[in-house]
Design a protein around this motif. Structure first.
Motif, mmCIF file in Angstrom:
data_model
loop_
_atom_site.group_PDB
_atom_site.id
_atom_site.type_symbol
_atom_site.label_atom_id
_atom_site.label_comp_id
_atom_site.label_asym_id
_atom_site.label_seq_id
_atom_site.Cartn_x
_atom_site.Cartn_y
_atom_site.Cartn_z
ATOM 1 N N ALA A 97 1.523 -0.950 -0.061
ATOM 2 C CA ALA A 97 0.058 0.170 0.088
ATOM 3 C C ALA A 97 1.126 1.415 -0.782
ATOM 4 O O ALA A 97 1.694 1.370 0.113
ATOM 5 C CB ALA A 97 -1.038 0.248 0.982
ATOM 6 N N VAL B 277 -3.082 -0.165 -3.522
ATOM 7 C CA VAL B 277 -3.734 0.376 -3.049
ATOM 8 C C VAL B 277 -3.365 1.430 -2.481
ATOM 9 O O VAL B 277 -2.307 1.846 -2.094
ATOM 10 C CB VAL B 277 -3.935 -0.470 -1.490
ATOM 11 C CG1 VAL B 277 -4.577 0.276 0.014
ATOM 12 C CG2 VAL B 277 -4.517 -1.714 -1.898
ATOM 13 N N LEU C 131 -8.134 2.985 0.318
ATOM 14 C CA LEU C 131 -8.351 2.224 1.516
ATOM 15 C C LEU C 131 -8.408 2.908 2.788
ATOM 16 O O LEU C 131 -7.182 3.671 3.056
ATOM 17 C CB LEU C 131 -8.131 0.774 1.791
ATOM 18 C CG LEU C 131 -8.214 -0.239 1.106
ATOM 19 C CD1 LEU C 131 -6.865 -1.369 1.905
ATOM 20 C CD2 LEU C 131 -9.501 -0.349 1.292
ATOM 21 N N GLU D 287 -7.285 0.305 -5.830
ATOM 22 C CA GLU D 287 -8.407 1.045 -4.544
ATOM 23 C C GLU D 287 -7.657 1.593 -3.349
ATOM 24 O O GLU D 287 -6.277 2.169 -3.303
ATOM 25 C CB GLU D 287 -8.851 -0.286 -4.023
ATOM 26 C CG GLU D 287 -9.462 -0.934 -5.084
ATOM 27 C CD GLU D 287 -10.811 -0.658 -5.473
ATOM 28 O OE1 GLU D 287 -10.976 0.361 -5.152
ATOM 29 O OE2 GLU D 287 -11.437 -1.674 -6.148
#
Length: 162
Positions: A6, A86, A117, A115
């Motif tokens: 991430a 991410v 988060l 994505e």
């Protein structure tokens, strides 16, 4: 086993205990976390990008699962180049959500495989921001409960001690 990487982007001008909260908790979720300091020429920063990177490195110590880096241009392009999918973003309050939601939707439109988060900041840091810390330091207020010692020292160099 698939590696989960991430990217936690921000200006980190300067890094606060709220940021460190998200970093520590992000490392509980992801195999690797990249703290990506944005190079934003249109934003006036108190600290240079090199100073911000150095303060982050001092604050996080030596962790092989954590990388501190800089980027410019589109965040989603940087995320893809890093082999991540991410973007990790911290939210302090509902007021953060509207802006962050718009950015997340735009990023997902540009790169469908990326994505975002959202992680809620822990309660003790819900009010904390770099802007508030800089204002407090400028006014010679106490900042030791908001930032790590290296950041406090750097702020005192910029604004002078109490």
């Amino acid at each position: 086993m698939k590696k989960h990487i991430a990217v936690y982007p921000g200006s980190f001008d300067p890094i606060t205990y709220g940021h460190l909260d998200i970093i520590c908790r992000g490392l509980e979720v992801f195999d690797t976390l990249i703290v990506a300091v944005a190079r934003n020429s249109s934003k006036k920063s108190l600290f240079t990008i090199e100073e911000r990177v150095e303060m982050i490195r001092k604050a996080v110590g030596d962790n092989p699962r954590l990388k501190v880096d800089t980027f410019e241009g589109l965040l989603v392009d940087y995320v893809i180049r890093q082999g991540a999918r991410v973007i990790l973003r911290g939210l302090r309050a509902v007021s953060d959500f509207e802006y962050e939601f718009q950015i997340a939707q735009m990023n997902h439109t540009v790169q469908k495989e990326v994505e975002t988060l959202f992680m809620m900041t822990s309660v003790p840091y819900g009010y904390l921001s770099s802007s508030i810390v800089k204002e407090m330091a400028l006014l010679k207020g106490p900042i030791d409960s908001f930032v790590p010692p290296a950041v406090q020292e750097a702020l005192e160099k910029k604004f002078g001690k109490k």
